[in-house]
Scaffold this motif. Structure first.
Motif, PDB file in Angstrom:
ATOM      1  N   VAL A 139      -3.249  -3.817  -2.343  1.00 34.03           N
ATOM      2  CA  VAL A 139      -4.493  -3.497  -3.052  1.00 34.03           C
ATOM      3  C   VAL A 139      -4.978  -2.118  -2.626  1.00 34.03           C
ATOM      4  O   VAL A 139      -5.061  -1.823  -1.434  1.00 34.03           O
TER       5      VAL A 139
ATOM      6  N   SER B 287      -8.038   0.719  -2.894  1.00 32.24           N
ATOM      7  CA  SER B 287      -9.424   0.936  -3.301  1.00 32.24           C
ATOM      8  C   SER B 287      -9.865   2.330  -2.893  1.00 32.24           C
ATOM      9  O   SER B 287      -9.371   2.878  -1.902  1.00 32.24           O
TER      10      SER B 287
ATOM     11  N   GLU C 114      -5.800   7.583  -8.163  1.00 39.84           N
ATOM     12  CA  GLU C 114      -4.755   7.671  -9.186  1.00 39.84           C
ATOM     13  C   GLU C 114      -3.551   6.850  -8.741  1.00 39.84           C
ATOM     14  O   GLU C 114      -3.141   6.936  -7.583  1.00 39.84           O
TER      15      GLU C 114
ATOM     16  N   ARG D   5       0.440   6.245  -9.655  1.00 35.93           N
ATOM     17  CA  ARG D   5       1.534   6.923 -10.363  1.00 35.93           C
ATOM     18  C   ARG D   5       2.828   6.126 -10.174  1.00 35.93           C
ATOM     19  O   ARG D   5       3.300   5.972  -9.046  1.00 35.93           O
TER      20      ARG D   5
ATOM     21  N   VAL E 190       3.784   3.451  -1.916  1.00 37.27           N
ATOM     22  CA  VAL E 190       3.818   2.001  -1.731  1.00 37.27           C
ATOM     23  C   VAL E 190       5.132   1.475  -2.317  1.00 37.27           C
ATOM     24  O   VAL E 190       5.479   1.811  -3.446  1.00 37.27           O
TER      25      VAL E 190
ATOM     26  N   LYS F 132       2.831  14.686  -5.036  1.00 30.42           N
ATOM     27  CA  LYS F 132       2.890  13.240  -5.331  1.00 30.42           C
ATOM     28  C   LYS F 132       4.334  12.815  -5.627  1.00 30.42           C
ATOM     29  O   LYS F 132       4.789  11.768  -5.146  1.00 30.42           O
TER      30      LYS F 132
ATOM     31  N   THR G 227       5.369   3.351  -5.867  1.00 29.20           N
ATOM     32  CA  THR G 227       4.160   3.737  -6.585  1.00 29.20           C
ATOM     33  C   THR G 227       3.420   4.702  -5.669  1.00 29.20           C
ATOM     34  O   THR G 227       3.331   4.443  -4.467  1.00 29.20           O
ATOM     35  N   VAL G 228       2.942   5.816  -6.208  1.00 33.22           N
ATOM     36  CA  VAL G 228       2.234   6.795  -5.379  1.00 33.22           C
ATOM     37  C   VAL G 228       0.743   6.732  -5.689  1.00 33.22           C
ATOM     38  O   VAL G 228       0.336   6.766  -6.850  1.00 33.22           O
ATOM     39  N   VAL G 229      -0.044   6.616  -4.640  1.00 35.01           N
ATOM     40  CA  VAL G 229      -1.497   6.536  -4.761  1.00 35.01           C
ATOM     41  C   VAL G 229      -2.077   7.843  -4.251  1.00 35.01           C
ATOM     42  O   VAL G 229      -1.691   8.307  -3.172  1.00 35.01           O
ATOM     43  N   SER G 230      -3.003   8.445  -5.004  1.00 33.96           N
ATOM     44  CA  SER G 230      -3.702   9.606  -4.476  1.00 33.96           C
ATOM     45  C   SER G 230      -5.189   9.497  -4.761  1.00 33.96           C
ATOM     46  O   SER G 230      -5.602   8.883  -5.746  1.00 33.96           O
ATOM     47  N   GLY G 231      -5.981  10.084  -3.884  1.00 32.04           N
ATOM     48  CA  GLY G 231      -7.439  10.000  -3.987  1.00 32.04           C
ATOM     49  C   GLY G 231      -7.988  10.100  -2.585  1.00 32.04           C
ATOM     50  O   GLY G 231      -7.506   9.372  -1.700  1.00 32.04           O
TER      51      GLY G 231
ATOM     52  N   HIS H 218      -8.657   7.026   0.226  1.00 28.71           N
ATOM     53  CA  HIS H 218      -8.422   5.691  -0.342  1.00 28.71           C
ATOM     54  C   HIS H 218      -7.953   4.725   0.748  1.00 28.71           C
ATOM     55  O   HIS H 218      -7.513   5.142   1.820  1.00 28.71           O
ATOM     56  N   GLU H 219      -8.048   3.451   0.445  1.00 27.21           N
ATOM     57  CA  GLU H 219      -7.638   2.389   1.372  1.00 27.21           C
ATOM     58  C   GLU H 219      -6.471   1.608   0.777  1.00 27.21           C
ATOM     59  O   GLU H 219      -6.480   1.288  -0.408  1.00 27.21           O
ATOM     60  N   ILE H 220      -5.462   1.348   1.611  1.00 24.31           N
ATOM     61  CA  ILE H 220      -4.293   0.541   1.221  1.00 24.31           C
ATOM     62  C   ILE H 220      -4.367  -0.760   2.009  1.00 24.31           C
ATOM     63  O   ILE H 220      -4.466  -0.736   3.238  1.00 24.31           O
ATOM     64  N   ARG H 221      -4.310  -1.876   1.309  1.00 26.86           N
ATOM     65  CA  ARG H 221      -4.459  -3.179   1.968  1.00 26.86           C
ATOM     66  C   ARG H 221      -3.257  -4.059   1.621  1.00 26.86           C
ATOM     67  O   ARG H 221      -3.029  -4.367   0.450  1.00 26.86           O
ATOM     68  N   HIS H 222      -2.481  -4.428   2.624  1.00 28.33           N
ATOM     69  CA  HIS H 222      -1.324  -5.295   2.406  1.00 28.33           C
ATOM     70  C   HIS H 222      -1.792  -6.747   2.333  1.00 28.33           C
ATOM     71  O   HIS H 222      -2.499  -7.209   3.222  1.00 28.33           O
ATOM     72  N   MET H 223      -1.391  -7.456   1.279  1.00 25.90           N
ATOM     73  CA  MET H 223      -1.943  -8.785   1.031  1.00 25.90           C
ATOM     74  C   MET H 223      -1.087  -9.907   1.634  1.00 25.90           C
ATOM     75  O   MET H 223      -0.811 -10.902   0.979  1.00 25.90           O
ATOM     76  N   CYS H 224      -0.642  -9.710   2.873  1.00 30.15           N
ATOM     77  CA  CYS H 224       0.153 -10.739   3.557  1.00 30.15           C
ATOM     78  C   CYS H 224      -0.719 -11.459   4.565  1.00 30.15           C
ATOM     79  O   CYS H 224      -1.641 -10.872   5.120  1.00 30.15           O
TER      80      CYS H 224
END
Lengths: 159, 159
Positions: free
Chosen positions: A117, A119, A124, A126, B45, B85, B116-120, B123-129
């Motif tokens: 997830v 947030s 963005e 991609r 990710v 990116k 998948t590349v996240v930019s911003g 931002h926060e990345i949360r692993h759902m395990c």
């Protein structure tokens, strides 16, 4: 674009949001996009392995996801809390799992990863595939959101 | 924590950054974290399917990734461009693929998705395990970055 392959993602999204989050959503027409980018405030990302490999994302505005999770948990949210992020993980898992099972019954076989997830305001997402991304736009009372599916070789074939 | 399982991610990161981006990085001591969150400006990710299923992320500050991709492409960056990116997608793909092959040779079998590349900013990345995330901290001349690996049942067993 292979409609038989897209429809399970579309109906899984409508079904999961109705059953889990008591939220009626309407789907717009799926389309191919070359920029492979979506922007939002909260996203769920799920990896897909086949072959072909790919990725799937659900991207929501803050307003839209707060409304959906308010319906889901029966409490009102003023900001993006951990409960909202957990709910996006749960919804991503259920939507990807439902679509995967439905496609498995139709002869398309692939696996889906644990969701991640993301947030952060206006982030963005991609998808790093060469083929165009399939975008399915949805609308809710609290605004639109998008489901994107991307495969390394475009729409998969049966196998 | 199963060191035999963690080391391939650690050495893949050092090796890929050295070979592809001409950047020397030093690894800190891997640790387990219960919050399963990382924060940064650009992340890659990658979904993992087994069993067990999981996810992997690389999370960089803007300064750190601009320096790495400057080394990689031989041009100076003042901001996070599309080239940066794309490079994060490429690095994520190579690091996850190298670790996967190495672990395959050791008897751990799993697949990895398209990144998948996240930019911003921030931002926060949360692993759902449910299990704790394995975090491997790295340092570069332009600051630290982190590689995180998360599996639904903790560290995998051979099979």
């Amino acid at each position: 674009m292979n409609v038989e392959f897209i429809n399970p993602f579309l109906s899984a999204t409508i079904g999961v949001l109705k059953t889990m989050a008591f939220t009626e959503v309407t789907a717009g027409k799926p389309f191919l996009k070359n920029d492979k980018i979506s922007r939002g405030d909260v996203s769920g990302v799920v990896g897909i392995t086949g072959p072909p490999n790919g990725s799937m994302s659900l991207t929501f505005s803050k307003e839209c996801i707060m409304e959906i999770v308010s319906n889901m948990l029966g409490e009102t949210f003023q900001e993006v809390t951990d409960d909202i992020k957990d709910a996006v993980g749960e919804l991503s898992n259920m939507i990807s799992g439902t679509a995967r099972n439905d496609l498995g019954n139709k002869g398309y076989s692939f696996k889906t990863s644990i969701p991640t997830v993301v947030s952060g305001p206006g982030h963005e997402i991609r998808h790093m595939c060469k083929a165009p991304t399939i975008a399915i736009p949805f609308n809710t009372k609290a605004g639109p959101f998008v489901v994107e599916i991307s495969f390394e070789n475009g729409t998969p074939t049966k196998g």
